[in-house]
Design a protein around this motif. Structure first.
Motif, PDB file in Angstrom:
ATOM      1  N   GLN A  47       0.638  -1.194  -0.084  1.00  0.00           N
ATOM      2  CA  GLN A  47       0.071  -0.123  -0.017  1.00  0.00           C
ATOM      3  C   GLN A  47       0.962   1.241   0.110  1.00  0.00           C
ATOM      4  O   GLN A  47       0.355   2.411  -0.441  1.00  0.00           O
ATOM      5  N   ARG A  48       2.349   1.240   0.297  1.00  0.00           N
ATOM      6  CA  ARG A  48       3.061   2.502   0.451  1.00  0.00           C
ATOM      7  C   ARG A  48       3.204   2.984  -0.978  1.00  0.00           C
ATOM      8  O   ARG A  48       3.170   4.187  -1.004  1.00  0.00           O
ATOM      9  N   ASP A  49       3.591   2.156  -1.996  1.00  0.00           N
ATOM     10  CA  ASP A  49       3.773   2.626  -3.331  1.00  0.00           C
ATOM     11  C   ASP A  49       3.156   1.792  -4.319  1.00  0.00           C
ATOM     12  O   ASP A  49       3.596   1.945  -5.487  1.00  0.00           O
ATOM     13  N   LYS A  50       1.980   0.926  -4.164  1.00  0.00           N
ATOM     14  CA  LYS A  50       1.556   0.019  -5.097  1.00  0.00           C
ATOM     15  C   LYS A  50       2.551  -0.776  -5.608  1.00  0.00           C
ATOM     16  O   LYS A  50       2.342  -1.185  -6.970  1.00  0.00           O
ATOM     17  N   LYS A  51       3.488  -1.075  -4.927  1.00  0.00           N
ATOM     18  CA  LYS A  51       4.596  -2.077  -5.546  1.00  0.00           C
ATOM     19  C   LYS A  51       4.555  -3.483  -4.741  1.00  0.00           C
ATOM     20  O   LYS A  51       4.406  -3.353  -3.699  1.00  0.00           O
ATOM     21  N   LEU A  52       4.411  -4.474  -5.670  1.00  0.00           N
ATOM     22  CA  LEU A  52       4.453  -5.774  -5.017  1.00  0.00           C
ATOM     23  C   LEU A  52       6.314  -6.043  -4.290  1.00  0.00           C
ATOM     24  O   LEU A  52       6.095  -6.337  -3.467  1.00  0.00           O
ATOM     25  N   GLY A  53       6.890  -5.530  -5.271  1.00  0.00           N
ATOM     26  CA  GLY A  53       8.160  -5.649  -4.890  1.00  0.00           C
ATOM     27  C   GLY A  53       9.307  -5.269  -6.012  1.00  0.00           C
ATOM     28  O   GLY A  53       8.899  -4.342  -6.849  1.00  0.00           O
ATOM     29  N   ASP A  54      10.262  -5.735  -6.082  1.00  0.00           N
ATOM     30  CA  ASP A  54      11.466  -5.499  -7.147  1.00  0.00           C
ATOM     31  C   ASP A  54      12.152  -6.894  -7.527  1.00  0.00           C
ATOM     32  O   ASP A  54      12.378  -7.823  -6.962  1.00  0.00           O
ATOM     33  N   MET A  55      12.443  -6.723  -8.818  1.00  0.00           N
ATOM     34  CA  MET A  55      13.186  -7.728  -9.579  1.00  0.00           C
ATOM     35  C   MET A  55      14.627  -7.140 -10.018  1.00  0.00           C
ATOM     36  O   MET A  55      14.587  -6.370 -10.745  1.00  0.00           O
ATOM     37  N   THR A  56      15.719  -7.659  -9.332  1.00  0.00           N
ATOM     38  CA  THR A  56      16.842  -7.212  -9.373  1.00  0.00           C
ATOM     39  C   THR A  56      17.823  -8.130 -10.118  1.00  0.00           C
ATOM     40  O   THR A  56      18.000  -9.306  -9.658  1.00  0.00           O
ATOM     41  N   SER A  57      18.648  -7.839 -11.077  1.00  0.00           N
ATOM     42  CA  SER A  57      19.452  -8.923 -11.840  1.00  0.00           C
ATOM     43  C   SER A  57      20.916  -8.416 -11.355  1.00  0.00           C
ATOM     44  O   SER A  57      21.412  -7.361 -11.105  1.00  0.00           O
ATOM     45  N   THR A  94      17.054  -2.956 -11.818  1.00  0.00           N
ATOM     46  CA  THR A  94      16.145  -3.409 -11.152  1.00  0.00           C
ATOM     47  C   THR A  94      14.846  -3.027 -11.871  1.00  0.00           C
ATOM     48  O   THR A  94      14.664  -1.713 -12.343  1.00  0.00           O
ATOM     49  N   ILE A  95      13.925  -3.868 -11.622  1.00  0.00           N
ATOM     50  CA  ILE A  95      12.543  -3.716 -12.160  1.00  0.00           C
ATOM     51  C   ILE A  95      11.617  -3.781 -11.200  1.00  0.00           C
ATOM     52  O   ILE A  95      11.374  -4.598 -10.479  1.00  0.00           O
ATOM     53  N   PRO A  96      10.846  -2.549 -10.914  1.00  0.00           N
ATOM     54  CA  PRO A  96       9.603  -2.339  -9.873  1.00  0.00           C
ATOM     55  C   PRO A  96       8.647  -3.361 -10.745  1.00  0.00           C
ATOM     56  O   PRO A  96       8.200  -3.343 -11.624  1.00  0.00           O
ATOM     57  N   LEU A  97       7.974  -3.981  -9.583  1.00  0.00           N
ATOM     58  CA  LEU A  97       6.594  -4.578  -9.852  1.00  0.00           C
ATOM     59  C   LEU A  97       5.602  -4.188  -9.453  1.00  0.00           C
ATOM     60  O   LEU A  97       5.379  -4.358  -8.038  1.00  0.00           O
ATOM     61  N   LYS A  98       4.665  -3.403 -10.153  1.00  0.00           N
ATOM     62  CA  LYS A  98       3.387  -2.849  -9.566  1.00  0.00           C
ATOM     63  C   LYS A  98       2.279  -4.016  -9.393  1.00  0.00           C
ATOM     64  O   LYS A  98       2.285  -4.856 -10.022  1.00  0.00           O
ATOM     65  N   ALA A  99       1.450  -3.661  -8.307  1.00  0.00           N
ATOM     66  CA  ALA A  99       0.302  -4.506  -7.976  1.00  0.00           C
ATOM     67  C   ALA A  99      -0.623  -3.642  -7.174  1.00  0.00           C
ATOM     68  O   ALA A  99      -0.368  -2.712  -6.395  1.00  0.00           O
TER      69      ALA A  99
END
Length: 273
Positions: free
Chosen positions: A234-244, A255-260
């Motif tokens: 709920q803080r920024d509507k992000k499920l999390g991040d994918m980092t390679s 790093t790719i943000p994962l919206k949810a």
């Protein structure tokens, strides 16, 4: 099961061969050498801790087979048309071989574990080559002993070698590449070994904090991908991040943000290409 052409979802409600208990569930599902394999955790019965192995080859479940086994099943892989299974109870670990043509257990061997060493996730058990398996185990009882990589002979199921990890490194996931073995700790460290178990390289990576938890790791031949899930989307509507990360240098690639818009308890992913 999801049809990757049509998107059609077919639910599988697997029934055990044993008398059902309140503890039934499953710990893993694997694809290996054309087989699809999963366990059924039957739980405690009057005979002790029991599980079942369910498997079939190809896309059709018409040739599905099922076998009762002792203990709790952690993972299974197929090599040269035999299924090899890691089983454990409160004190011991074993490796079993199953003949899929007869649906019978052929061999079983104990894995020395001092009653404290056990495997973590299903990917902690891998085929190093066609003659050898590698198994990552951690001290899950006292959390004092150093973790190990155990090499197991495929023919005899006997332990060939044990490699002790450095203090504080607890591998939960293994990946076998062409010339390397990768061991990952969910505390944020990767160690790389050659096929003779000589250490080649290691690097640290970001594995979360009070706001993020590492949920999954996957690999290509050149990069490692880490999925970090937010505790509060709920803080920024992000499920999390994918980092390679680059496997040779250990440097972060992107790093790719994962919206949810919806909370998920656990997140997993698979690299398609």
């Amino acid at each position: 099961m999801i049809d990757n052409k049509t998107g059609t979802i077919n639910k599988i409600n697997e029934k055990s061969l044993s008398k059902t208990t309140e503890d039934e569930g499953a710990f893993f599902i694997n694809s290996s050498d054309g087989y699809l394999i999963h366990d059924i955790n039957v739980g405690y019965t009057d005979k002790g801790l029991e599980s079942e192995l369910v498997y079939w080859k190809g896309n059709s479940r018409k040739n599905k087979k099922q076998i009762k086994l002792d203990g709790e099943l952690g993972s299974a892989i197929v090599v040269k048309n035999k299924i090899y299974v890691i089983s454990s109870d409160e004190e011991s670990m074993s490796i079993l071989s199953i003949n899929p043509e007869t649906n019978k257990q052929e061999n079983k061997a104990s894995i020395p574990n001092k009653r404290i060493y056990f495997m973590g996730e299903k990917d902690a058990f891998q085929a190093l080559d066609e003659n050898t398996f590698v198994l990552a185990v951690n001290d899950n009882v006292n959390e004092k002993e150093n973790s190990k990589l155990i090499l197991i002979d495929r023919e005899t199921l006997k332990v060939k070698k044990e490699v002790e990890m450095e203090k504080g490194f607890h591998p939960v996931k293994l990946k076998i590449l062409k010339d390397s073995i990768l061991a990952v700790s969910f505390a944020g460290k990767l160690q790389m070994f050659d096929k003779k178990m000589g250490k080649k390289n290691s690097f640290n990576f970001y594995a979360g904090n009070d706001n993020k938890l590492m949920n999954d790791v996957q690999f290509t031949d050149r990069e490692m991908y880490v999925l970090l899930k937010n505790f509060d989307i709920q803080r920024d509507k992000k499920l999390g991040d994918m980092t390679s990360y680059d496997l040779k240098s250990g440097k972060k690639v992107k790093t790719i943000p994962l919206k949810a818009n919806k909370e998920w308890e656990i997140a997993r992913f698979e690299i398609l290409k």
